[in-house]
Scaffold this motif. Structure first.
Motif, PDB file in Angstrom:
ATOM      1  N   HIS A 144       0.813  -1.215   0.000  1.00 58.33           N
ATOM      2  CA  HIS A 144       0.000   0.000   0.000  1.00 58.33           C
ATOM      3  C   HIS A 144       0.853   1.275   0.000  1.00 58.33           C
ATOM      4  O   HIS A 144       0.829   2.046   0.957  1.00 58.33           O
ATOM      5  CB  HIS A 144      -0.968   0.006   1.198  1.00 58.33           C
ATOM      6  N   PRO A 145       1.614   1.483  -1.099  1.00 57.99           N
ATOM      7  CA  PRO A 145       2.451   2.691  -1.167  1.00 57.99           C
ATOM      8  C   PRO A 145       1.574   3.945  -1.187  1.00 57.99           C
ATOM      9  O   PRO A 145       0.381   3.869  -1.505  1.00 57.99           O
ATOM     10  CB  PRO A 145       3.192   2.526  -2.497  1.00 57.99           C
ATOM     11  N   ASP A 146       2.162   5.077  -0.851  1.00 58.03           N
ATOM     12  CA  ASP A 146       1.428   6.344  -0.878  1.00 58.03           C
ATOM     13  C   ASP A 146       1.243   6.831  -2.312  1.00 58.03           C
ATOM     14  O   ASP A 146       0.229   7.432  -2.649  1.00 58.03           O
ATOM     15  CB  ASP A 146       2.186   7.400  -0.063  1.00 58.03           C
ATOM     16  N   VAL A 147       2.273   6.592  -3.135  1.00 57.73           N
ATOM     17  CA  VAL A 147       2.242   7.026  -4.541  1.00 57.73           C
ATOM     18  C   VAL A 147       2.844   5.929  -5.407  1.00 57.73           C
ATOM     19  O   VAL A 147       3.804   5.266  -5.006  1.00 57.73           O
ATOM     20  CB  VAL A 147       3.061   8.335  -4.748  1.00 57.73           C
ATOM     21  N   ILE A 148       2.275   5.757  -6.612  1.00 58.93           N
ATOM     22  CA  ILE A 148       2.860   4.851  -7.603  1.00 58.93           C
ATOM     23  C   ILE A 148       3.220   5.679  -8.831  1.00 58.93           C
ATOM     24  O   ILE A 148       2.382   6.411  -9.355  1.00 58.93           O
ATOM     25  CB  ILE A 148       1.873   3.737  -8.005  1.00 58.93           C
ATOM     26  N   LEU A 149       4.490   5.588  -9.253  1.00 57.25           N
ATOM     27  CA  LEU A 149       4.929   6.166 -10.524  1.00 57.25           C
ATOM     28  C   LEU A 149       4.852   5.022 -11.522  1.00 57.25           C
ATOM     29  O   LEU A 149       5.608   4.056 -11.414  1.00 57.25           O
ATOM     30  CB  LEU A 149       6.354   6.706 -10.406  1.00 57.25           C
ATOM     31  N   LEU A 150       3.926   5.113 -12.460  1.00 53.47           N
ATOM     32  CA  LEU A 150       3.552   3.964 -13.281  1.00 53.47           C
ATOM     33  C   LEU A 150       3.756   4.216 -14.764  1.00 53.47           C
ATOM     34  O   LEU A 150       3.118   5.093 -15.348  1.00 53.47           O
ATOM     35  CB  LEU A 150       2.074   3.642 -12.989  1.00 53.47           C
ATOM     36  N   ASP A 151       4.638   3.431 -15.375  1.00 53.38           N
ATOM     37  CA  ASP A 151       4.825   3.487 -16.825  1.00 53.38           C
ATOM     38  C   ASP A 151       3.567   2.944 -17.488  1.00 53.38           C
ATOM     39  O   ASP A 151       2.839   2.147 -16.900  1.00 53.38           O
ATOM     40  CB  ASP A 151       6.048   2.631 -17.200  1.00 53.38           C
ATOM     41  N   VAL A 152       3.282   3.369 -18.717  1.00 54.96           N
ATOM     42  CA  VAL A 152       2.104   2.873 -19.437  1.00 54.96           C
ATOM     43  C   VAL A 152       2.433   1.568 -20.158  1.00 54.96           C
ATOM     44  O   VAL A 152       1.694   0.589 -20.065  1.00 54.96           O
ATOM     45  CB  VAL A 152       1.573   3.930 -20.428  1.00 54.96           C
ATOM     46  N   VAL A 153       3.549   1.551 -20.881  1.00 60.96           N
ATOM     47  CA  VAL A 153       3.897   0.388 -21.691  1.00 60.96           C
ATOM     48  C   VAL A 153       4.711  -0.586 -20.835  1.00 60.96           C
ATOM     49  O   VAL A 153       5.881  -0.335 -20.543  1.00 60.96           O
ATOM     50  CB  VAL A 153       4.685   0.803 -22.956  1.00 60.96           C
ATOM     51  N   LEU A 154       4.054  -1.666 -20.399  1.00 55.45           N
ATOM     52  CA  LEU A 154       4.662  -2.651 -19.502  1.00 55.45           C
ATOM     53  C   LEU A 154       4.344  -4.057 -19.968  1.00 55.45           C
ATOM     54  O   LEU A 154       3.286  -4.279 -20.551  1.00 55.45           O
ATOM     55  CB  LEU A 154       4.089  -2.500 -18.076  1.00 55.45           C
ATOM     56  N   PRO A 155       5.226  -5.024 -19.653  1.00 50.96           N
ATOM     57  CA  PRO A 155       4.892  -6.420 -19.927  1.00 50.96           C
ATOM     58  C   PRO A 155       3.809  -6.911 -18.957  1.00 50.96           C
ATOM     59  O   PRO A 155       3.635  -6.358 -17.882  1.00 50.96           O
ATOM     60  CB  PRO A 155       6.196  -7.174 -19.689  1.00 50.96           C
ATOM     61  N   LYS A 156       3.113  -7.961 -19.340  1.00 48.35           N
ATOM     62  CA  LYS A 156       2.091  -8.672 -18.548  1.00 48.35           C
ATOM     63  C   LYS A 156       0.785  -7.909 -18.406  1.00 48.35           C
ATOM     64  O   LYS A 156      -0.259  -8.423 -18.749  1.00 48.35           O
ATOM     65  CB  LYS A 156       2.620  -9.141 -17.201  1.00 48.35           C
TER      66      LYS A 156
END
Length: 120
Positions: A46-58
């Protein structure tokens, strides 16, 4: 208690860039290299923030964002999409999935840090 940030990118170079932009600010930093791992870490830590790429495997970042925002226990996590997809439609789509922010690559470290701090 330290704020936790989950950094998700399948490129080791981009992971490192994002980490170095937010390091030294007292944040605990977790990393994930694909969508499945991102979901697992989000549910486990349960992190406070997620820095999330759009193009990811799976699973791509849009799918991860949608899934986290739909689940009761993770919907409050702030998600900032970080992507090389820089069209207005990409930003619109990311925010439509529930993202709390959208930063395009290449980014200035100060801009990424500002996005994280405004999310907190």
């Amino acid at each position: 208690m330290a704020r936790t940030i989950l950094v998700v990118d399948d490129s080791p170079a981009h992971l490192k860039l994002m980490q170095s932009a937010i390091e030294g600010r007292g944040y605990e930093i977790l990393t994930a290299a694909d969508g499945e791992e991102a979901l697992h870490h989000a549910q486990a830590y349960h992190p406070d923030v997620i820095l999330l790429d759009v193009v990811l495997p799976k699973k791509n970042g849009y799918q991860v964002c949608r899934q986290l925002k739909a689940a009761g226990d993770t919907k409050a996590i702030k998600i900032i999409m970080v992507s090389s997809k820089s069209q207005d439609s990409d930003r619109y789509w990311g925010l439509k999935q529930g993202a709390d922010g959208y930063v395009t690559k290449p980014f200035e470290p100060a801009d990424l840090l500002a996005a994280v701090e405004s999310a907190l």
